[in-house]
Motif scaffolding. Sequence first.
Motif, PDB file in Angstrom:
ATOM      1  N   GLN A   2      22.290  14.114  52.688  1.00 16.32           N
ATOM      2  CA  GLN A   2      23.628  14.030  53.279  1.00 16.32           C
ATOM      3  C   GLN A   2      24.705  14.190  52.207  1.00 16.32           C
ATOM      4  N   ILE A   3      24.515  13.547  51.085  1.00 19.83           N
ATOM      5  CA  ILE A   3      25.484  13.652  49.990  1.00 19.83           C
ATOM      6  C   ILE A   3      25.613  15.096  49.535  1.00 19.83           C
ATOM      7  N   LYS A   4      24.482  15.756  49.319  1.00 21.62           N
ATOM      8  CA  LYS A   4      24.519  17.136  48.831  1.00 21.62           C
ATOM      9  C   LYS A   4      25.162  18.072  49.843  1.00 21.62           C
ATOM     10  N   ALA A   5      24.839  17.888  51.117  1.00 20.78           N
ATOM     11  CA  ALA A   5      25.396  18.766  52.151  1.00 20.78           C
ATOM     12  C   ALA A   5      26.912  18.646  52.214  1.00 20.78           C
ATOM     13  N   VAL A   6      27.418  17.419  52.214  1.00 19.53           N
ATOM     14  CA  VAL A   6      28.866  17.209  52.307  1.00 19.53           C
ATOM     15  C   VAL A   6      29.551  17.644  51.023  1.00 19.53           C
ATOM     16  N   ALA A   7      28.964  17.321  49.866  1.00 22.69           N
ATOM     17  CA  ALA A   7      29.564  17.706  48.588  1.00 22.69           C
ATOM     18  C   ALA A   7      29.661  19.218  48.451  1.00 22.69           C
ATOM     19  N   GLU A   8      28.626  19.928  48.897  1.00 21.78           N
ATOM     20  CA  GLU A   8      28.643  21.390  48.826  1.00 21.78           C
ATOM     21  C   GLU A   8      29.760  21.966  49.699  1.00 21.78           C
ATOM     22  N   VAL A   9      29.927  21.394  50.895  1.00 22.97           N
ATOM     23  CA  VAL A   9      30.977  21.873  51.795  1.00 22.97           C
ATOM     24  C   VAL A   9      32.355  21.611  51.206  1.00 22.97           C
ATOM     25  N   VAL A  10      32.585  20.411  50.691  1.00 25.60           N
ATOM     26  CA  VAL A  10      33.883  20.084  50.091  1.00 25.60           C
ATOM     27  C   VAL A  10      34.165  21.003  48.906  1.00 25.60           C
ATOM     28  N   GLN A  11      33.134  21.284  48.124  1.00 22.47           N
ATOM     29  CA  GLN A  11      33.290  22.177  46.973  1.00 22.47           C
ATOM     30  C   GLN A  11      33.649  23.590  47.429  1.00 22.47           C
TER      31      GLN A  11
END
Length: 271
Positions: free
Chosen positions: A131-140
């Motif tokens: 979940q962290i990676k998915a959201v962080a990638e989108v925000v990036q």
Amino acid sequence: MTDALSTTEQQHLASLEHTIQAGLQTFRDTGAALAEIRDGRLYRATHATFDAYLERRWGFTRQHAGRLIQAAEVAQVLEPVGYTPDTEREARTPEVRAAARIVAELEPEQQQQVAKFLQATTGSEKPSTSQIKAVAEVVQQIDAHGTVEHPDTGEQVPFTDLPEQARMAVIRENVSTSAHERVQRQQGHIQASVQQKAATGQASWTDWVMNHTGQLPEGQVLQITCTPVPGSSPTARAQVIDVATGAVLAEGESATYLKKAVMTLVEEVKG
């Protein structure tokens, strides 16, 4: 040759050593204290090298101290997004370190946005690394693009101009799209593996590794990581990884022998 410490350094060293002496109550405090002693060379009044200090003062090897320091650094990176590893071993697992790598690339404001979204949507005090990676990638990706489509008007506007609720909606839509595309890719890989198995008969787990790797698209790898565990048997974990981003697309559970590690990945990609 040793080098005297100032009064301030002596006091700081005493405080840091008290943290370690407290019985390694938390790996994060211990690792951070060791890092400060190393970086400030606060051992220099009594020991010529950091390695000598570790061995004679604490009975630590360089490798053990390095693991504690690395785990503390990972925990510190993930703290702003609401993830706290429970143990030093957890902090050093490939999936946790992969999450830490992408979070470390974000600006503090972006990390705050990731944390807010996870708190609002996961319903859990501790989000998963995926979940962290998915959201962080989108925000990036949103930040790199500069503007986003307003969920109400459809106009392209700066992401930072959106009200908080609209920002959440944009992130949610993009995370969902990314997850859907990932599932579609993985289903394609599964189907290819099924066809391969039908053509060649029942394959062994080692054959499955090579067959599945051959079906992966360019930019993805199947990786088996074997990790030493002090005082216990080594563990293995099999994962499918996106090379460009380090994102874990599929992974099995850790196991104490290779076959089980691979077979848990087989079950994961089969869904």
